[in-house]
Design a protein around this motif. Structure first.
Motif, PDB file in Angstrom:
ATOM      1  N   SER A   1       0.803  -1.224   0.000  1.00 41.31           N
ATOM      2  CA  SER A   1       0.000   0.000   0.000  1.00 41.31           C
ATOM      3  C   SER A   1       0.835   1.272   0.000  1.00 41.31           C
ATOM      4  N   GLY A   2       2.156   1.114   0.077  1.00 37.12           N
ATOM      5  CA  GLY A   2       3.015   2.296  -0.061  1.00 37.12           C
ATOM      6  C   GLY A   2       3.020   2.830  -1.479  1.00 37.12           C
ATOM      7  N   PHE A   3       2.781   1.964  -2.468  1.00 36.56           N
ATOM      8  CA  PHE A   3       2.683   2.355  -3.887  1.00 36.56           C
ATOM      9  C   PHE A   3       3.857   3.214  -4.352  1.00 36.56           C
ATOM     10  N   GLY A   4       5.033   2.944  -3.806  1.00 35.53           N
ATOM     11  CA  GLY A   4       6.203   3.716  -4.187  1.00 35.53           C
ATOM     12  C   GLY A   4       6.482   4.925  -3.306  1.00 35.53           C
ATOM     13  N   TYR A   5       5.548   5.264  -2.422  1.00 31.94           N
ATOM     14  CA  TYR A   5       5.733   6.414  -1.527  1.00 31.94           C
ATOM     15  C   TYR A   5       6.498   5.926  -0.302  1.00 31.94           C
ATOM     16  N   TYR A   6       7.795   5.674  -0.496  1.00 34.09           N
ATOM     17  CA  TYR A   6       8.593   4.995   0.514  1.00 34.09           C
ATOM     18  C   TYR A   6       8.776   5.805   1.788  1.00 34.09           C
ATOM     19  N   SER A   7       8.871   7.118   1.680  1.00 40.02           N
ATOM     20  CA  SER A   7       9.132   7.925   2.876  1.00 40.02           C
ATOM     21  C   SER A   7       7.967   7.868   3.855  1.00 40.02           C
ATOM     22  N   LEU A   8       6.763   8.096   3.354  1.00 40.91           N
ATOM     23  CA  LEU A   8       5.589   8.113   4.229  1.00 40.91           C
ATOM     24  C   LEU A   8       5.217   6.713   4.699  1.00 40.91           C
ATOM     25  N   SER A   9       5.156   5.760   3.790  1.00 42.14           N
ATOM     26  CA  SER A   9       4.700   4.416   4.160  1.00 42.14           C
ATOM     27  C   SER A   9       5.656   3.741   5.141  1.00 42.14           C
ATOM     28  N   SER A  10       6.958   3.906   4.942  1.00 39.19           N
ATOM     29  CA  SER A  10       7.910   3.247   5.833  1.00 39.19           C
ATOM     30  C   SER A  10       7.838   3.818   7.239  1.00 39.19           C
ATOM     31  N   ILE A  11       7.577   5.111   7.363  1.00 38.01           N
ATOM     32  CA  ILE A  11       7.446   5.715   8.696  1.00 38.01           C
ATOM     33  C   ILE A  11       6.190   5.200   9.387  1.00 38.01           C
ATOM     34  N   PHE A  12       5.082   5.165   8.657  1.00 34.50           N
ATOM     35  CA  PHE A  12       3.836   4.634   9.213  1.00 34.50           C
ATOM     36  C   PHE A  12       4.037   3.198   9.692  1.00 34.50           C
ATOM     37  N   ILE A  13       4.620   2.365   8.845  1.00 32.52           N
ATOM     38  CA  ILE A  13       4.769   0.947   9.166  1.00 32.52           C
ATOM     39  C   ILE A  13       5.738   0.754  10.330  1.00 32.52           C
ATOM     40  N   THR A  14       6.783   1.550  10.389  1.00 36.15           N
ATOM     41  CA  THR A  14       7.704   1.477  11.521  1.00 36.15           C
ATOM     42  C   THR A  14       7.000   1.822  12.822  1.00 36.15           C
ATOM     43  N   GLU A  15       6.124   2.817  12.785  1.00 39.05           N
ATOM     44  CA  GLU A  15       5.387   3.209  13.984  1.00 39.05           C
ATOM     45  C   GLU A  15       4.479   2.089  14.474  1.00 39.05           C
ATOM     46  N   TYR A  16       3.844   1.380  13.549  1.00 40.77           N
ATOM     47  CA  TYR A  16       2.870   0.358  13.921  1.00 40.77           C
ATOM     48  C   TYR A  16       3.490  -1.015  14.158  1.00 40.77           C
ATOM     49  N   LYS A  17       4.503  -1.375  13.334  1.00 39.75           N
ATOM     50  CA  LYS A  17       4.999  -2.754  13.340  1.00 39.75           C
ATOM     51  C   LYS A  17       6.490  -2.887  13.621  1.00 39.75           C
ATOM     52  N   GLY A  18       7.174  -1.786  13.798  1.00 39.84           N
ATOM     53  CA  GLY A  18       8.583  -1.874  14.119  1.00 39.84           C
ATOM     54  C   GLY A  18       9.505  -1.641  12.928  1.00 39.84           C
ATOM     55  N   GLY A  19      10.787  -1.554  13.237  1.00 42.06           N
ATOM     56  CA  GLY A  19      11.766  -1.178  12.235  1.00 42.06           C
ATOM     57  C   GLY A  19      12.007  -2.213  11.160  1.00 42.06           C
ATOM     58  N   GLU A  20      11.839  -3.495  11.477  1.00 37.88           N
ATOM     59  CA  GLU A  20      12.110  -4.536  10.477  1.00 37.88           C
ATOM     60  C   GLU A  20      11.156  -4.427   9.293  1.00 37.88           C
ATOM     61  N   LEU A  21       9.856  -4.386   9.579  1.00 38.19           N
ATOM     62  CA  LEU A  21       8.885  -4.278   8.488  1.00 38.19           C
ATOM     63  C   LEU A  21       8.961  -2.899   7.836  1.00 38.19           C
ATOM     64  N   GLY A  22       9.300  -1.880   8.625  1.00 35.86           N
ATOM     65  CA  GLY A  22       9.481  -0.548   8.052  1.00 35.86           C
ATOM     66  C   GLY A  22      10.608  -0.520   7.043  1.00 35.86           C
ATOM     67  N   THR A  23      11.677  -1.259   7.322  1.00 34.79           N
ATOM     68  CA  THR A  23      12.797  -1.356   6.385  1.00 34.79           C
ATOM     69  C   THR A  23      12.388  -2.084   5.112  1.00 34.79           C
ATOM     70  N   VAL A  24      11.609  -3.151   5.271  1.00 34.20           N
ATOM     71  CA  VAL A  24      11.100  -3.868   4.103  1.00 34.20           C
ATOM     72  C   VAL A  24      10.262  -2.932   3.231  1.00 34.20           C
ATOM     73  N   ALA A  25       9.413  -2.128   3.885  1.00 33.06           N
ATOM     74  CA  ALA A  25       8.566  -1.190   3.143  1.00 33.06           C
ATOM     75  C   ALA A  25       9.403  -0.150   2.405  1.00 33.06           C
ATOM     76  N   LEU A  26      10.431   0.357   3.072  1.00 34.55           N
ATOM     77  CA  LEU A  26      11.306   1.346   2.441  1.00 34.55           C
ATOM     78  C   LEU A  26      11.961   0.774   1.194  1.00 34.55           C
ATOM     79  N   LEU A  27      12.554  -0.408   1.315  1.00 36.85           N
ATOM     80  CA  LEU A  27      13.272  -0.995   0.194  1.00 36.85           C
ATOM     81  C   LEU A  27      12.326  -1.430  -0.926  1.00 36.85           C
ATOM     82  N   ALA A  28      11.165  -1.982  -0.554  1.00 34.33           N
ATOM     83  CA  ALA A  28      10.208  -2.429  -1.567  1.00 34.33           C
ATOM     84  C   ALA A  28       9.663  -1.262  -2.373  1.00 34.33           C
ATOM     85  N   ASN A  29       9.331  -0.182  -1.694  1.00 37.00           N
ATOM     86  CA  ASN A  29       8.714   0.948  -2.385  1.00 37.00           C
ATOM     87  C   ASN A  29       9.723   1.810  -3.134  1.00 37.00           C
TER      88      ASN A  29
END
Length: 207
Positions: free
Chosen positions: A102-130
């Motif tokens: 659901s980040g759809f390439g918006y890595y800055s916003l989505s990774s911060i949201f996901i880090t807040e909710y699920k921690g740094g590991e999934l936030g890192t995955v979101a950053l790299l994926a997006n």
């Protein structure tokens, strides 16, 4: 090339942050505080850009009504593809994978949201994926247009088609798709915080 350079700069700062954490250069508890303030600043910046760009909002009126479904198809296609990929990732839940998608390439916003909710590991995955989605769009746009049509590069760009990938879309798809690209990026961009929060907070943790 300028957009690609910007993406690489983001990755470089991420690597610097990892090094700071590994080597203890900054206190560990700073991460959550900085993420929260960065998230607030990002949302404020998005609001300013939307409020100030009245010309973009007016240009949407000239858009072909059928093309207004393109952002919806991008969102549904991305989530469907992410759901399929989640089948092969047994260590990740479906909702976690959908949140990353659901980040759809918006890595800055989505990774911060996901880090807040699920921690740094999934936030890192979101950053790299997006960020990979943005870079792949920048590099593969000519091939996407050649193989799948001019709308393919817009859909692949996700939320980035109103800014970083817009120049390459202009070059490969043509000037007549600029308004479509901006509209697509605007709608998909706007959906990111709502969908990420929905999958992580209301679906992933219904209680």
């Amino acid at each position: 090339m300028h957009a690609l350079k910007g993406s690489l700069v983001i990755v470089a700062f991420f690597v610097i942050g990892v090094c700071c954490g590994l080597w203890g250069w900054l206190p560990g508890h700073w991460g959550s505080k900085i993420s929260f303030y960065a998230l607030c600043l990002l949302m404020f910046s998005v609001g300013i850009s939307v409020g100030n760009d009245s010309q973009t909002l007016k240009s949407f009126r000239s858009l072909n009504p059928r093309l207004m479904f393109l952002p919806l198809m991008t969102i549904l296609g991305t989530l469907a593809g992410t759901a399929v990929v989640s089948i092969f990732l047994s260590h990740r839940s479906l909702t976690d994978c959908l949140a990353v998608g659901s980040g759809f390439g918006y890595y800055s916003l989505s990774s911060i949201f996901i880090t807040e909710y699920k921690g740094g590991e999934l936030g890192t995955v979101a950053l790299l994926a997006n960020i990979s989605r943005e870079i792949l769009t920048l590099l593969a746009a000519p091939l996407l247009v050649r193989w799948f049509g001019r709308l393919a590069s817009i859909s692949a760009g996700g939320a980035t088609t109103m800014d970083t990938t817009l120049p390459v879309i202009l070059q490969t798809a043509g000037q007549e798709f600029v308004v479509v690209s901006i509209f697509h990026g605007f709608v998909v961009d706007f959906s990111v915080p709502f969908l990420v929060t929905f999958f992580l907070q209301y679906i992933g943790n219904p209680d």
